[in-house]
Design a protein around this motif. Structure first.
Motif, mmCIF file in Angstrom:
data_model
loop_
_atom_site.group_PDB
_atom_site.id
_atom_site.type_symbol
_atom_site.label_atom_id
_atom_site.label_comp_id
_atom_site.label_asym_id
_atom_site.label_seq_id
_atom_site.Cartn_x
_atom_site.Cartn_y
_atom_site.Cartn_z
ATOM 1 N N ALA A 1 0.788 -0.686 -7.935
ATOM 2 C CA ALA A 1 1.861 -0.188 -7.076
ATOM 3 C C ALA A 1 1.500 1.148 -6.443
ATOM 4 O O ALA A 1 1.948 1.460 -5.340
ATOM 5 C CB ALA A 1 3.152 -0.057 -7.882
ATOM 6 N N ASP A 2 0.679 1.944 -7.152
ATOM 7 C CA ASP A 2 0.277 3.249 -6.619
ATOM 8 C C ASP A 2 -1.087 3.197 -5.951
ATOM 9 O O ASP A 2 -1.715 4.222 -5.706
ATOM 10 C CB ASP A 2 0.247 4.292 -7.738
ATOM 11 C CG ASP A 2 -0.803 3.980 -8.811
ATOM 12 O OD1 ASP A 2 -1.365 2.864 -8.799
ATOM 13 O OD2 ASP A 2 -1.065 4.845 -9.660
ATOM 14 N N GLY A 3 -1.548 1.997 -5.634
ATOM 15 C CA GLY A 3 -2.926 1.837 -5.175
ATOM 16 C C GLY A 3 -3.203 2.331 -3.776
ATOM 17 O O GLY A 3 -4.320 2.706 -3.452
ATOM 18 N N GLY A 4 -2.197 2.299 -2.906
ATOM 19 C CA GLY A 4 -2.442 2.698 -1.534
ATOM 20 C C GLY A 4 -1.677 1.814 -0.582
ATOM 21 O O GLY A 4 -0.716 1.141 -0.965
ATOM 22 N N ALA A 5 -2.106 1.802 0.642
ATOM 23 C CA ALA A 5 -1.363 1.099 1.684
ATOM 24 C C ALA A 5 -2.186 -0.020 2.311
ATOM 25 O O ALA A 5 -2.127 -0.235 3.522
ATOM 26 C CB ALA A 5 -0.918 2.095 2.751
ATOM 27 N N LEU A 6 -2.962 -0.738 1.510
ATOM 28 C CA LEU A 6 -3.741 -1.848 2.051
ATOM 29 C C LEU A 6 -2.795 -2.932 2.546
ATOM 30 O O LEU A 6 -2.023 -3.496 1.757
ATOM 31 C CB LEU A 6 -4.675 -2.415 0.978
ATOM 32 C CG LEU A 6 -5.471 -3.661 1.394
ATOM 33 C CD1 LEU A 6 -6.464 -3.317 2.497
ATOM 34 C CD2 LEU A 6 -6.212 -4.248 0.197
ATOM 35 N N PRO A 7 -2.813 -3.248 3.834
ATOM 36 C CA PRO A 7 -1.931 -4.301 4.336
ATOM 37 C C PRO A 7 -2.365 -5.667 3.815
ATOM 38 O O PRO A 7 -3.556 -5.930 3.655
ATOM 39 C CB PRO A 7 -2.110 -4.204 5.858
ATOM 40 C CG PRO A 7 -3.481 -3.620 6.042
ATOM 41 C CD PRO A 7 -3.676 -2.669 4.887
ATOM 42 N N GLY A 8 -1.388 -6.518 3.532
ATOM 43 C CA GLY A 8 -1.710 -7.865 3.091
ATOM 44 C C GLY A 8 -2.253 -7.957 1.687
ATOM 45 O O GLY A 8 -2.827 -8.969 1.301
ATOM 46 N N ARG A 9 -2.049 -6.918 0.875
ATOM 47 C CA ARG A 9 -2.682 -6.907 -0.442
ATOM 48 C C ARG A 9 -2.127 -7.989 -1.352
ATOM 49 O O ARG A 9 -2.870 -8.543 -2.164
ATOM 50 C CB ARG A 9 -2.550 -5.534 -1.096
ATOM 51 C CG ARG A 9 -1.153 -5.095 -1.418
ATOM 52 C CD ARG A 9 -1.133 -3.639 -1.877
ATOM 53 N NE ARG A 9 0.065 -3.358 -2.641
ATOM 54 C CZ ARG A 9 0.106 -2.650 -3.751
ATOM 55 N NH1 ARG A 9 -1.011 -2.137 -4.239
ATOM 56 N NH2 ARG A 9 1.224 -2.435 -4.382
ATOM 57 N N ALA A 10 -0.833 -8.320 -1.235
ATOM 58 C CA ALA A 10 -0.271 -9.379 -2.077
ATOM 59 C C ALA A 10 -0.915 -10.724 -1.749
ATOM 60 O O ALA A 10 -1.182 -11.539 -2.648
ATOM 61 C CB ALA A 10 1.242 -9.458 -1.901
ATOM 62 N N TRP A 11 -1.190 -10.944 -0.486
ATOM 63 C CA TRP A 11 -1.857 -12.181 -0.071
ATOM 64 C C TRP A 11 -3.286 -12.230 -0.609
ATOM 65 O O TRP A 11 -3.724 -13.257 -1.129
ATOM 66 C CB TRP A 11 -1.847 -12.263 1.450
ATOM 67 C CG TRP A 11 -2.617 -13.412 2.028
ATOM 68 C CD1 TRP A 11 -2.287 -14.738 1.985
ATOM 69 C CD2 TRP A 11 -3.843 -13.323 2.763
ATOM 70 N NE1 TRP A 11 -3.230 -15.484 2.636
ATOM 71 C CE2 TRP A 11 -4.195 -14.640 3.117
ATOM 72 C CE3 TRP A 11 -4.667 -12.271 3.132
ATOM 73 C CZ2 TRP A 11 -5.350 -14.932 3.846
ATOM 74 C CZ3 TRP A 11 -5.810 -12.549 3.861
ATOM 75 C CH2 TRP A 11 -6.145 -13.868 4.213
ATOM 76 N N LEU A 12 -3.999 -11.112 -0.514
ATOM 77 C CA LEU A 12 -5.360 -11.051 -1.052
ATOM 78 C C LEU A 12 -5.350 -11.270 -2.561
ATOM 79 O O LEU A 12 -6.185 -12.007 -3.097
ATOM 80 C CB LEU A 12 -5.996 -9.708 -0.693
ATOM 81 C CG LEU A 12 -7.386 -9.405 -1.252
ATOM 82 C CD1 LEU A 12 -8.370 -10.531 -0.991
ATOM 83 C CD2 LEU A 12 -7.903 -8.086 -0.689
ATOM 84 N N ALA A 13 -4.404 -10.643 -3.257
ATOM 85 C CA ALA A 13 -4.290 -10.860 -4.696
ATOM 86 C C ALA A 13 -4.048 -12.329 -5.006
ATOM 87 O O ALA A 13 -4.600 -12.887 -5.968
ATOM 88 C CB ALA A 13 -3.159 -10.007 -5.269
ATOM 89 N N GLY A 14 -3.236 -12.982 -4.184
ATOM 90 C CA GLY A 14 -2.975 -14.403 -4.384
ATOM 91 C C GLY A 14 -4.221 -15.253 -4.226
ATOM 92 O O GLY A 14 -4.413 -16.231 -4.973
ATOM 93 N N LEU A 15 -5.080 -14.901 -3.279
ATOM 94 C CA LEU A 15 -6.347 -15.629 -3.129
ATOM 95 C C LEU A 15 -7.191 -15.489 -4.390
ATOM 96 O O LEU A 15 -7.819 -16.462 -4.844
ATOM 97 C CB LEU A 15 -7.118 -15.109 -1.919
ATOM 98 C CG LEU A 15 -6.506 -15.340 -0.534
ATOM 99 C CD1 LEU A 15 -7.417 -14.779 0.546
ATOM 100 C CD2 LEU A 15 -6.234 -16.819 -0.285
#
Length: 224
Positions: free
Chosen positions: A125-139
């Motif tokens: 949650a404190d990692g930063g502002a990478l857009p689309g990170r939830a989608w990348l995590a899902g991959l």
């Protein structure tokens, strides 16, 4: 004398002081860099997966879920090659990762601290502002079963592995990094293995040690 590989491992539970590190130095990423490539593409497009074309989303999925090398090569070009990937590393706060040049994305070099920093960008949650990170995590949670070794031995359900025989030596690079459901981030980098299986076994053992150490530290601090 039996040859032993070189290995470094790190695990961190964000939001706590629980961490474990053993070894260090620079290693070749092999296919773990495919996570970097997708992150770089998301940064380049300036938004989440919705900003990617259907073709770009397919390339990202093939690269992470199936570790498709041709798809990764296309992503490498889309993000601007080595210069574009290095720009993404600066944006992501990675300080010890250098992109492979001349199309050799698998020869990107990195250290375990930077692998954990990248995982934090994707999962914490404190990692930063990478857009689309939830989608990348899902991959990373959908990696095909035959490639779900490595840090999965320590309970990581989202991961990406890399394995590469070096042409100069015939010895294997074996890397694995990912996240457990409890939020623990774990990365293992290694090289110098005469057989892939020995490298995999060493990586899995190191991941179990690191996660066990983090869990013990959390319990000592009164965590559940």
């Amino acid at each position: 004398m039996e040859r032993r590989g070189r290995l470094a491992v790190a695990a961190v539970l964000p939001g706590t002081g629980a961490a474990a590190v053993r070894g260090g130095g620079s290693f070749v990423t092999a296919s773990t860099v495919k996570v970097d490539l997708v992150a770089a593409l998301l940064l380049r497009r300036g938004g989440g997966e919705g900003e990617l074309t259907p073709g770009e989303r397919e390339l990202a999925e093939l690269s992470i879920v199936r570790s498709d090398n041709a798809a990764a090569s296309e992503l490498y070009l889309l993000v601007g090659g080595a210069d574009g990937l290095d720009a993404a590393y600066r944006a992501l706060g990675l300080v010890e990762t250098v992109a492979g040049r001349n199309g050799y994305w698998g020869l990107t070099t990195t250290g375990v601290a930077d692998r954990v920093r990248l995982l934090r960008q994707v999962f914490a949650a404190d990692g930063g502002a990478l857009p689309g990170r939830a989608w990348l995590a899902g991959l990373m949670r959908r990696v095909v079963p035959e490639q779900a070794w490595g840090v999965s031995a320590a309970g990581a359900g989202a991961l990406k592995n890399g394995w590469l025989p070096r042409s100069a030596t015939g010895l294997w690079v074996v890397d694995s990094f990912g996240a457990r459901p409890d939020g623990t981030l774990v990365a293992v980098l290694s090289d110098g293995w005469p057989e892939l299986a020995r490298g995999v076994a060493a990586v899995e053992s190191a991941a179990r040690w690191a996660v066990g150490t983090v869990e013990a530290a959390r319990r000592a601090d009164g965590g559940s």
